[in-house]
Design a protein around this motif. Structure first.
Motif, short mmCIF file in Angstrom:
data_model
loop_
_atom_site.label_atom_id
_atom_site.label_comp_id
_atom_site.label_asym_id
_atom_site.label_seq_id
_atom_site.Cartn_x
_atom_site.Cartn_y
_atom_site.Cartn_z
N ALA A 211 0.83 -1.20 0.00
CA ALA A 211 0.00 0.00 0.00
C ALA A 211 0.87 1.26 0.00
CB ALA A 211 -0.93 0.00 1.21
N TYR A 212 1.90 1.26 0.83
CA TYR A 212 2.78 2.43 0.87
C TYR A 212 3.56 2.58 -0.43
CZ TYR A 212 2.12 4.24 5.55
OH TYR A 212 1.59 4.86 6.66
N GLY A 213 3.94 1.45 -1.03
CA GLY A 213 4.62 1.52 -2.33
C GLY A 213 3.73 2.11 -3.40
N ILE A 214 2.47 1.70 -3.42
CA ILE A 214 1.49 2.23 -4.38
C ILE A 214 1.28 3.72 -4.16
CG2 ILE A 214 -0.96 2.16 -5.05
CD1 ILE A 214 -0.86 -0.87 -4.36
N THR A 217 4.48 6.06 -4.88
CA THR A 217 4.80 6.18 -6.31
C THR A 217 3.64 6.74 -7.12
OG1 THR A 217 4.19 3.83 -6.63
CG2 THR A 217 6.53 4.33 -6.29
N GLY A 218 2.55 7.13 -6.45
CA GLY A 218 1.44 7.81 -7.11
C GLY A 218 0.75 7.01 -8.19
N GLN A 219 0.48 5.72 -7.93
CA GLN A 219 -0.08 4.85 -8.96
C GLN A 219 -1.61 4.90 -9.07
OE1 GLN A 219 2.16 2.93 -11.01
NE2 GLN A 219 3.42 4.44 -9.96
N VAL A 220 -2.29 5.52 -8.10
CA VAL A 220 -3.76 5.49 -8.09
C VAL A 220 -4.31 6.92 -8.17
CG1 VAL A 220 -5.80 4.80 -6.77
CG2 VAL A 220 -3.74 3.38 -6.71
N ASN A 221 -5.30 7.10 -9.05
CA ASN A 221 -5.96 8.41 -9.20
C ASN A 221 -4.96 9.55 -9.45
OD1 ASN A 221 -8.35 7.08 -8.75
ND2 ASN A 221 -8.73 7.96 -6.75
N ASN A 222 -3.99 9.27 -10.32
CA ASN A 222 -2.98 10.28 -10.65
C ASN A 222 -2.22 10.77 -9.42
OD1 ASN A 222 -3.59 10.40 -13.47
ND2 ASN A 222 -5.41 11.58 -12.96
N GLY A 223 -2.04 9.89 -8.46
CA GLY A 223 -1.31 10.25 -7.25
C GLY A 223 -2.15 10.97 -6.22
#
Length: 280
Positions: A211-214, A217-223
């Motif tokens: 979760a912290y990695g996601i 790195t701003g992988q969801v909803n444009n960060g």
């Protein structure tokens, strides 16, 4: 340095807000508690800027484009949700549904009024960042609406507009959940995939690492998705209790032996081994 410290403070704020949601207290009291927590977090953010300087213009842009709007969005969302719930009519299901539909139209109206900026937000544009997210700049007035209480030392031309976009996305999700069943909401979103039930059977701390990695790195909803939102989604979809984000982060950062990101290292090793075996 400023951005990382601000992100840690945002995680702490989200935990405070989550605690208020869990309390069985009147809505007005809950709102006051949330707003006090948010004001303190924003004050801490201002103090951070007074104590440190940005290392570069790029760091300043990243702060005012992605970090500060998250704090302001929490404030706007708390106020908007309270207003929507307070104005909900005590009437038939059809009347209540009509009320929520009207509220949904209001959120879309802001997008229509700020079409260019909304497209810039959705596409994660960068061409105008130096005008929109650096202090003491003046972009064309036609692009940016007037904002009350503008603080030139703590505001840029575009950070409030981005905060409003983040807020409206969360409001739309809130209203859609109340208007439609999960199946209807998926159809409206264009998602018509077969539901698959998956259950996380590994250690919850491993999922916290992911979760912290996601998030970082701003992988969801444009960060624009917060760590609390990401962990909440993982908990629901993997049927697991991960725990409070900040406490999980303390557990990860407090590791002294082997690796602080043990599970991510295990995943990396497993993937590299698979690639090596295929290429052998």
């Amino acid at each position: 340095m400023i951005i990382e410290a601000a992100k840690v403070r945002l995680v702490q704020l989200d935990e405070d807000l989550e605690l208020f949601d869990e309390m069985g207290i009147p809505a007005g009291q809950k709102l006051n508690g949330k707003l006090n927590s948010i004001r303190q977090a924003i004050a801490d953010l201002k103090a951070l800027l007074n104590q440190q300087s940005f290392s570069s213009t790029d760091e300043e842009i990243q702060f005012f484009k992605y970090v500060k709007p998250q704090f302001i969005a929490r404030q706007l969302f708390a106020l908007d949700i309270f207003t929507i719930e307070a104005g909900k009519p005590v009437d038939t299901a059809e009347v209540v549904k009509s009320y929520f539909e009207q509220e949904l139209k209001y959120t879309r109206k802001y997008y229509d009024q700020n079409k260019f900026m909304h497209q810039y937000y959705l596409l994660d544009g960068t061409e105008l960042d130096a005008l929109l997210f650096v202090r003491n700049t003046q972009p064309p007035g036609s692009l940016i609406p007037d904002v009350q209480g503008f603080d030139p030392q703590f505001s840029t031309a575009g950070d409030y507009v981005f905060a409003r976009f983040i807020t409206n996305e969360r409001i739309q999700e809130f209203l859609t959940d109340r208007l439609y069943s999960p199946q209807e909401a998926e159809t409206l979103s264009g998602i018509t995939k077969r539901r698959v039930t998956l259950k996380w059977t590994g250690d919850a701390i491993n999922l916290a690492e992911m979760a912290y990695g996601i998030w970082l790195t701003g992988q969801v909803n444009n960060g624009n998705a917060g760590i609390t939102e990401i962990m909440g989604w993982l908990e629901v979809n993997f049927q697991v209790n991960i725990g409070r984000p900040f406490r999980r982060w303390q557990s990860i950062s407090g590791r002294k032996r082997v690796s602080q990101v043990k599970y991510i290292d295990q995943m990396k090793a497993a993937i590299l081994k698979r690639l090596d075996d295929e290429n052998a």
